[in-house]
Scaffold this motif. Structure first.
Motif, PDB file in Angstrom:
ATOM      1  N   VAL A 118       0.848  -1.187   0.000  1.00 58.55           N
ATOM      2  CA  VAL A 118       0.000   0.000   0.000  1.00 58.55           C
ATOM      3  C   VAL A 118       0.885   1.238   0.000  1.00 58.55           C
ATOM      4  CG1 VAL A 118      -1.723   1.312   1.281  1.00 58.55           C
ATOM      5  CG2 VAL A 118      -1.871  -1.172   1.186  1.00 58.55           C
ATOM      6  N   HIS A 282      -5.694   5.035   7.183  1.00 60.86           N
ATOM      7  CA  HIS A 282      -4.286   4.738   6.884  1.00 60.86           C
ATOM      8  C   HIS A 282      -3.524   4.212   8.093  1.00 60.86           C
ATOM      9  CE1 HIS A 282      -4.680   8.052   3.597  1.00 60.86           C
ATOM     10  NE2 HIS A 282      -5.060   6.873   3.145  1.00 60.86           N
ATOM     11  N   HIS A 285      -1.786   0.839   8.451  1.00 58.87           N
ATOM     12  CA  HIS A 285      -0.677   0.524   7.551  1.00 58.87           C
ATOM     13  C   HIS A 285       0.632   1.191   7.961  1.00 58.87           C
ATOM     14  CE1 HIS A 285      -3.564  -1.331   4.912  1.00 58.87           C
ATOM     15  NE2 HIS A 285      -4.192  -0.199   4.708  1.00 58.87           N
ATOM     16  N   ALA A 347       3.688   0.962   2.655  1.00 58.31           N
ATOM     17  CA  ALA A 347       3.436   0.067   3.771  1.00 58.31           C
ATOM     18  C   ALA A 347       3.204  -1.354   3.276  1.00 58.31           C
ATOM     19  CB  ALA A 347       2.227   0.562   4.567  1.00 58.31           C
ATOM     20  N   GLY A 349       0.567  -3.500   3.615  1.00 65.77           N
ATOM     21  CA  GLY A 349      -0.710  -3.842   2.999  1.00 65.77           C
ATOM     22  C   GLY A 349      -1.071  -5.305   3.198  1.00 65.77           C
TER      23      GLY A 349
END
Length: 449
Positions: A118, A282, A285, A347, A349
């Motif tokens: 991500v 978010h 993450h 990140a 994910g």
């Protein structure tokens, strides 16, 4: 008989005058009569059965006579050749000949399993690295008689002279030190007993420690002993390297200084902090230590590496965002505090995801549908549950398996009655083996999903 709704989702590609159309079916029941633009039908029976439609609303198709649910008119029999042309592989799939697919460039992709990193983009503002921000103050009162650094923005190195200061208290202590030093020397020279010498040396050391606590350096004390006279002013040196970012007054010369008062602030800009905000979705993450890339509009094409140092303790109640501080390396000092920057954090994910191209997913309200291309040549609309989306890929939490194929190219939802009817006729001709024709109607009525 219980009726079911068929949502016509048509795959189309506008290349020159060509528009691709394909039908997708919505597996949920009709909730209201007001949805006049969706196709109202039951599961299509055998090819020799008779279908009934409305003369005013041709999108209404049923396999029993009755009234149109939109206008109330009696339904009339539909042409048998159109019914026979609509060949269904089963009750959930539509079979379309290969020639139709080639003419309109219908593309598919294989459903894969794998990781989905991500990438989160946000914006921030650069600030001083507070761990490398030094306040310059004295531990004694006095007056600055000469300022060697007097401007914000000046660069200083550790050990540079900042100002000369006069302090009556400091002058008196230096004189005490000289007196104690002279007394020890006289006792040693006169052959005094060891106890007397030790007491004198203890007094001398106490005075020395007081000078050192006031930030008087060993070199300055040695010079004091060598010269034998206490100077009126003493020089104050920079405790760290960096840029002067704040000062107490317009001009330092002549300013009275109290003990503990901040005279200057020196910041080391070889690293900066970017203050950025991450929204609640978010936060699962990102974490302390996550790597980041920082870009500034002032320097197109350049980027700086950084990492998240820490987060504030609470989410902002107005923006629903959590502030984080990203440490940014700035060895050449190109970046400056208060610059706006773009910050990207990559990140982890999903680690073992079912992945399809994002354009394969058709969104209808709160539901998501993909068109599955079966091995027998038919197409099956299938409702799916979505996971994380990133970098053009979509994680499918449920509804698909690795190895299946989904339609990815040129999917349009036709929302006008004329386009819907034309596209349905085109599909019927394509399924019957004839030459597929471009749907009529204004292309501006097509909405890409």
């Amino acid at each position: 008989m219980k009726t079911r709704n068929v949502l016509m989702v048509l795959g189309g590609s506008l290349l020159g005058a060509a528009v691709v159309a394909m039908v997708a079916w919505s597996p949920w029941p009709r909730s209201s009569q007001g949805d006049a633009d969706s196709l109202i039908t039951e599961q299509v029976p055998a090819a020799d059965a008779t279908l009934y439609t409305c003369g005013m609303h041709p999108q209404v198709v049923r396999h029993e006579p009755g009234q149109c649910p939109i206008c109330g008119m009696e339904l009339v029999p539909k042409r048998r050749d159109s019914v026979q042309a609509l060949g269904l592989a089963d009750t959930t799939g539509v079979r379309v000949p290969r020639r139709f697919l080639q003419n309109f460039a219908v593309k598919t992709a294989v459903v894969k399993r794998g990781p989905l990193p991500v990438s989160i983009r946000t914006v921030g503002v650069l600030a001083h690295n507070e761990e490398r921000l030094v306040s310059v103050n004295t531990k004694f009162g006095g007056w600055i008689e000469k300022a060697h650094v007097n401007n914000i923005g000046e660069s200083v190195a550790e050990g540079d002279v900042l100002f000369d200061i006069y302090s009556p208290e400091l002058v008196a202590t230096q004189r005490e030190y000289l007196a104690a030093h002279s007394y020890v020397a006289r006792l040693v020279a006169g052959g005094a007993d060891s106890d007397a010498v030790e007491r004198a040396e203890a007094l001398l050391e106490a005075t020395r420690e007081r000078l050192k606590h006031w930030d008087i350096t060993d070199a300055q004390i040695a010079r004091l002993e060598q010269e034998g006279t206490a100077p009126r002013t003493i020089r104050f040196f920079a405790p760290a390297s960096g840029l002067v970012v704040a000062k107490s007054g317009d001009s330092l010369e002549g300013m009275r200084v109290d003990a503990g008062m901040t005279v200057l602030k020196i910041a080391d800009h070889s690293t900066l902090w970017a203050e950025v905000r991450f929204f609640e979705e978010h936060l699962r993450h990102v974490r302390e230590g996550s790597e980041a890339v920082v870009e500034a509009e002032a320097f197109p094409g350049r980027s700086w590496n950084g990492k998240i140092l820490f987060f504030r303790s609470a989410v902002d109640p107005d923006t629903r965002a959590l502030t984080a501080f990203v440490e940014v390396g700035n060895a050449d000092l190109a970046l400056r505090p208060m610059m706006y920057v773009d910050v990207s954090v990559r990140a982890g994910g999903a680690t073992d995801a079912i992945l399809v191209p994002a354009q394969a997913v058709l969104h209808s309200g709160e539901r998501a549908v993909v068109i599955v291309a079966k091995d027998d040549g038919s197409f099956e609309p299938r409702e799916v549950t979505l996971g994380v989306a990133a970098e053009g890929m979509q994680d499918i939490a449920s509804g698909l398996s690795a190895g299946e194929r989904v339609v990815t190219a040129s999917q349009f939802l036709i929302d006008s009655e004329s386009n819907l009817k034309a596209a349905m006729d085109q599909l019927l001709r394509g399924a019957g083996g004839g030459t597929a024709e471009m749907p009529r109607g204004d292309a501006s009525h097509m909405h890409h999903h």
